[in-house]
Structures are given as C-alpha cells and as structure tokens.
Design an enzyme around this catalytic site. Sequence first.
Site, PDB file in Angstrom:
ATOM      1  CE  LYS A 102      -4.012  -2.042   2.232  1.00  0.00           C
ATOM      2  NZ  LYS A 102      -3.585  -3.421   1.913  1.00  0.00           N
ATOM      3  CG  ASP A 136      -2.987  -4.138  -1.761  1.00  0.00           C
ATOM      4  OD1 ASP A 136      -2.990  -4.927  -2.722  1.00  0.00           O
ATOM      5  OD2 ASP A 136      -2.748  -4.491  -0.592  1.00  0.00           O
ATOM      6  CD  GLN A 166     -11.078   0.787  -4.196  1.00  0.00           C
ATOM      7  OE1 GLN A 166     -11.330   1.935  -4.545  1.00  0.00           O
ATOM      8  NE2 GLN A 166     -10.515   0.496  -3.045  1.00  0.00           N
ATOM      9  NE  ARG A 187      -5.258  -7.972  -6.047  1.00  0.00           N
ATOM     10  CZ  ARG A 187      -4.447  -7.522  -5.059  1.00  0.00           C
ATOM     11  NH1 ARG A 187      -4.781  -6.454  -4.344  1.00  0.00           N
ATOM     12  NH2 ARG A 187      -3.308  -8.114  -4.819  1.00  0.00           N
ATOM     13  CE  LYS A 190     -18.870  -8.387  -5.231  1.00  0.00           C
ATOM     14  NZ  LYS A 190     -19.995  -9.027  -4.539  1.00  0.00           N
ATOM     15  CB  ALA A 192     -11.901  -3.370   1.472  1.00  0.00           C
ATOM     16  CE  LYS A 204     -24.295  -8.925  -2.579  1.00  0.00           C
ATOM     17  NZ  LYS A 204     -22.949  -9.122  -3.129  1.00  0.00           N
ATOM     18  CB  THR A 229     -14.814 -11.608  -6.291  1.00  0.00           C
ATOM     19  OG1 THR A 229     -16.071 -11.657  -5.627  1.00  0.00           O
ATOM     20  CG2 THR A 229     -14.854 -12.533  -7.500  1.00  0.00           C
ATOM     21  NE  ARG A 291      -9.033  -2.834   4.625  1.00  0.00           N
ATOM     22  CZ  ARG A 291      -7.899  -2.322   5.112  1.00  0.00           C
ATOM     23  NH1 ARG A 291      -7.932  -1.270   5.904  1.00  0.00           N
ATOM     24  NH2 ARG A 291      -6.732  -2.850   4.804  1.00  0.00           N
ATOM     25  NE  ARG A 292     -11.059  -8.602   4.211  1.00  0.00           N
ATOM     26  CZ  ARG A 292     -10.375  -7.567   3.709  1.00  0.00           C
ATOM     27  NH1 ARG A 292      -9.108  -7.428   3.965  1.00  0.00           N
ATOM     28  NH2 ARG A 292     -10.947  -6.684   2.947  1.00  0.00           N
TER      29      ARG A 292
HETATM   30  C1  FAD Z   1      -7.038 -10.931  -3.524  1.00  0.00           C
HETATM   31  C2  FAD Z   1      -7.823  -9.762  -3.030  1.00  0.00           C
HETATM   32  C3  FAD Z   1      -7.218  -8.510  -2.967  1.00  0.00           C
HETATM   33  C4  FAD Z   1      -7.936  -7.401  -2.557  1.00  0.00           C
HETATM   34  N1  FAD Z   1      -7.370  -6.160  -2.618  1.00  0.00           N
HETATM   35  C5  FAD Z   1      -8.118  -5.067  -2.339  1.00  0.00           C
HETATM   36  C6  FAD Z   1      -7.614  -3.751  -2.537  1.00  0.00           C
HETATM   37  O1  FAD Z   1      -6.476  -3.540  -2.950  1.00  0.00           O
HETATM   38  N2  FAD Z   1      -8.430  -2.712  -2.221  1.00  0.00           N
HETATM   39  C7  FAD Z   1      -9.724  -2.889  -1.768  1.00  0.00           C
HETATM   40  O2  FAD Z   1     -10.424  -1.910  -1.531  1.00  0.00           O
HETATM   41  N3  FAD Z   1     -10.206  -4.136  -1.560  1.00  0.00           N
HETATM   42  C8  FAD Z   1      -9.441  -5.217  -1.831  1.00  0.00           C
HETATM   43  N4  FAD Z   1      -9.976  -6.467  -1.650  1.00  0.00           N
HETATM   44  C9  FAD Z   1     -11.250  -6.628  -0.891  1.00  0.00           C
HETATM   45  C10 FAD Z   1     -12.466  -6.483  -1.770  1.00  0.00           C
HETATM   46  O3  FAD Z   1     -12.617  -5.135  -2.165  1.00  0.00           O
HETATM   47  C11 FAD Z   1     -13.728  -6.906  -1.007  1.00  0.00           C
HETATM   48  O4  FAD Z   1     -13.897  -6.078   0.110  1.00  0.00           O
HETATM   49  C12 FAD Z   1     -13.739  -8.352  -0.541  1.00  0.00           C
HETATM   50  O5  FAD Z   1     -13.117  -9.197  -1.455  1.00  0.00           O
HETATM   51  C13 FAD Z   1     -15.181  -8.850  -0.322  1.00  0.00           C
HETATM   52  O6  FAD Z   1     -15.914  -8.756  -1.506  1.00  0.00           O
HETATM   53  P1  FAD Z   1     -16.337 -10.030  -2.412  1.00  0.00           P
HETATM   54  O7  FAD Z   1     -15.998  -9.717  -3.822  1.00  0.00           O
HETATM   55  O8  FAD Z   1     -15.741 -11.264  -1.881  1.00  0.00           O
HETATM   56  O9  FAD Z   1     -17.916 -10.032  -2.364  1.00  0.00           O
HETATM   57  P2  FAD Z   1     -18.980  -9.946  -1.183  1.00  0.00           P
HETATM   58  O10 FAD Z   1     -20.276  -9.706  -1.861  1.00  0.00           O
HETATM   59  O11 FAD Z   1     -18.532  -9.004  -0.127  1.00  0.00           O
HETATM   60  O12 FAD Z   1     -18.933 -11.407  -0.587  1.00  0.00           O
HETATM   61  C14 FAD Z   1     -19.333 -12.554  -1.320  1.00  0.00           C
HETATM   62  C15 FAD Z   1     -19.217 -13.781  -0.425  1.00  0.00           C
HETATM   63  O13 FAD Z   1     -17.849 -14.000  -0.094  1.00  0.00           O
HETATM   64  C16 FAD Z   1     -17.692 -14.425   1.243  1.00  0.00           C
HETATM   65  N5  FAD Z   1     -16.946 -13.396   1.990  1.00  0.00           N
HETATM   66  C17 FAD Z   1     -16.631 -12.148   1.564  1.00  0.00           C
HETATM   67  N6  FAD Z   1     -15.918 -11.495   2.491  1.00  0.00           N
HETATM   68  C18 FAD Z   1     -15.786 -12.334   3.530  1.00  0.00           C
HETATM   69  C19 FAD Z   1     -15.157 -12.237   4.794  1.00  0.00           C
HETATM   70  N7  FAD Z   1     -14.510 -11.149   5.175  1.00  0.00           N
HETATM   71  N8  FAD Z   1     -15.215 -13.315   5.616  1.00  0.00           N
HETATM   72  C20 FAD Z   1     -15.845 -14.442   5.250  1.00  0.00           C
HETATM   73  N9  FAD Z   1     -16.478 -14.582   4.061  1.00  0.00           N
HETATM   74  C21 FAD Z   1     -16.445 -13.554   3.214  1.00  0.00           C
HETATM   75  C22 FAD Z   1     -19.090 -14.609   1.781  1.00  0.00           C
HETATM   76  O14 FAD Z   1     -19.458 -15.941   1.527  1.00  0.00           O
HETATM   77  C23 FAD Z   1     -19.895 -13.646   0.932  1.00  0.00           C
HETATM   78  O15 FAD Z   1     -21.242 -13.995   0.866  1.00  0.00           O
HETATM   79  C24 FAD Z   1      -9.283  -7.572  -2.115  1.00  0.00           C
HETATM   80  C25 FAD Z   1      -9.884  -8.819  -2.186  1.00  0.00           C
HETATM   81  C26 FAD Z   1      -9.197  -9.900  -2.649  1.00  0.00           C
HETATM   82  C27 FAD Z   1      -9.885 -11.221  -2.758  1.00  0.00           C
END
Ligand code: FAD
Length: 311
Positions: A102, A136, A166, A187, A190, A192, A204, A229, A291-292
């Site tokens: 970052k 990131d 994003q 990459r 969605k 975070a 959403k 995702t 955030r998670r």
């Molecule tokens: C490899 C990677 C790199 C990333 N880098 C960035 C970045 O640089 N900047 C940024 O803003 N964001 C980043 N993110 C985070 C991203 O923006 C989302 O916040 C995150 O991936 C959750 O969105 P989703 O696409 O999984 O969909 P969502 O609609 O949020 O989730 C879909 C399903 O995934 C599962 N899930 C999602 N999150 C969780 C969780 N925390 N714990 C358990 N289950 C979960 C659940 O089953 C959920 O129903 C990254 C994500 C990934 C996978």
Amino acid sequence: MFQAVSKSFFTSLAASTTLKDLASKYGMRGPRSFARRFIAGETIDEAIAAARAVESAGMAQTLDLLGESVATMSEADTATRNYLAVVDRIVQAGIGRNISLKLTQLGLTIDRATCVDNLRRILDEAAAHEFFVRIDMENSPFTQVTIDVFETMWQQGYRNVGVVLQSCLPRSMRDVKRMNELGARVRIVKGAYKEPRAVAYQEKEQVDAAFVEITKLLLSSGTYPAIATHDPAMIAAARAHGAQHGITPDRFEFQMLYGIRRDLQAQLVAEGFRMRVYIPFGREWFPYFMRRLGERPANVGFVVRGIVNER
Ligand SMILES: Cc1cc2nc3c(=O)[nH]c(=O)nc-3n(C[C@H](O)[C@H](O)[C@H](O)COP(=O)(O)OP(=O)(O)OC[C@H]3O[C@@H](n4cnc5c(N)ncnc54)[C@H](O)[C@@H]3O)c2cc1C
C-alpha cells in the site's frame, strides 16, 4: 444497505485503541488464535510457511506485509526496508515471487516524492529478482494519486507492477479503459472501504453489476487480469464470459483472501482455473482484520468464541 452500515460500524471500531489492545493481546497469541484465520502470522517465517501450504495445494500466492497510513518519514523508510527484506527472504525460500503493498505504507500521506522513491527502491529490487508488485488500492482520497503514482512508474519503464480498481467507484469504468490501453495488469475488486455517496455506489446490486462489466472488459481487452472476489455470482459471470469468447483459463487468474472460502479456492483449482491467495502477515494486522469483519458480521461470532476460548 446493510453492508454499508456494517462497514461504517467496523470502520469506527477500527479506531478504538481499547479494542486494538484487546485484539493484539489475544488475536495472534497461540497457533489457533482468532486472527490467524485471516492473517498468516506476525513474522515472515509464518508467512512463508502459509505460502508453502498454499502452493502445495496447487495455488499461487501474493504476500502482503501489513501496514498503512504511516505517520513519519522514518516509519515509511522502515516499511520500505522491511519490504526489501521480505523480497530477499522470498528469494531465499524459493516460493512464488509476488508481493502486494500500500502506498500509504510507503509515506504517501507525508510526502509523495518520498513515497515514489520508496516504491522505486522496491520495484528495482523486485525487478532484479523477477517479482511482480501489486499496488493495493486504498480508500477514495487516494484513488487518483495511486493511479498517478502507478502511471509515473509505468512511464519510467517499470512493467513488473500492477494496480487495483474497485467496482464500487463509478470512475473505475474509465480507469479500466485507460489501464487496458496501457497494457497494465489490473486486479478488480468490489472495494473494502466505506465510501461516500458522492464518489461510490451505495447499493450492492450496483457494485456487483459494475464488477461484472469491468471483468468483461478486462477479460476481453486487458492484460492478464486478476478477478479478486469470493462471490460465486461474480465468478460465474467471469467464467461465462471467458467460455463465450474463447478466453482460456491461462489468460487470467482468480484471487481470494487467505482464510476466506477455502472450499471455493480448491474447487476452482480442481476445475482448472488459476487461483492466487493473498496472504497478509505482520504486526500491523488490526485495520485489515476489522475490514474483514465489516464485510461479514458473522465473523464476529467466530472472533468472540475465539476470545472466550483464549481466556
Ligand atoms: C485478492 C484480493 C485482494 C484485494 N485487494 C483489495 C484492494 O487492494 N483494495 C480494496 O479496496 N479491496 C481489496 N480487496 C477486498 C475487496 O474489495 C472486497 O472487500 C472483498 O473481497 C469482499 O468482496 P467479495 O468480492 O468477496 O464479495 P462480497 O459480496 O462481499 O462477498 C461474497 C461472499 O464471499 C464471502 N466473503 C466475503 N468477504 C468475507 C469475509 N470477510 N469473511 C468471510 N467470508 C467472506 C461470503 O461468503 C460472501 O457472501 C481484495 C480482495 C481480494 C480477494
């Protein structure tokens, strides 16, 4: 709507020092402590062990030394040196050469020129050892400057570097076209962070629809995109577009976070897709961890059980 509320709630909790102290005390204490579900550990050795396990399951990895928003030049310099040491340790360990970082960790909020110098130090070392470095994407005050810094490096001839866009930001539709023109690796995520209505979709359905549109553009005219995702609907849309347009699975990769949807990670690999797992590690794990939780409040129950069992 619920997701937006949840994100802002956990963002405000992330500022609590009491909670941070409590989490720091219990979260990583033992091999089964609750934060270990999402964070490989506090040391590079633990991260390398996690990376080896991921690779032996047929997946690739990217290591992220956690840290963001450093407040002084000397902290930014320390973070840069730590990254250089991580590069060195990855080479010695013989694991895949891919890191994520970052810009606010390298001093972006203090002085942009210093941040660029720090990034250049890392990119030079990384290029010497054939690493790929992913910048990131942080919250929206940093979107433009992150893209600008990326383009500066690109214009200077660095090709071992990529960005993140994003889908929650309407502007990403423009940005993706620009990145595709450059031939840069993107990459898509969605997003975070809790973002204001003025710059981001709040529903959403809108974020998901934009994710699918951007994914299609990346698959059809991007350069080795990463579809990051855990959402089965997004993955299905990417797969359908790929199959429809003859885009073979070696032309892109899926990415997921360490500890999340391990079942789906394994399933995609078994079906012949590329999967890269983002492995965060380091002492500054609290904001990442929060955030998670904000993404999936059900994780809170899991954490509370972890704390109760730890005491
Ligand atoms: C490899 C990677 C790199 C990333 N880098 C960035 C970045 O640089 N900047 C940024 O803003 N964001 C980043 N993110 C985070 C991203 O923006 C989302 O916040 C995150 O991936 C959750 O969105 P989703 O696409 O999984 O969909 P969502 O609609 O949020 O989730 C879909 C399903 O995934 C599962 N899930 C999602 N999150 C969780 C969780 N925390 N714990 C358990 N289950 C979960 C659940 O089953 C959920 O129903 C990254 C994500 C990934 C996978």
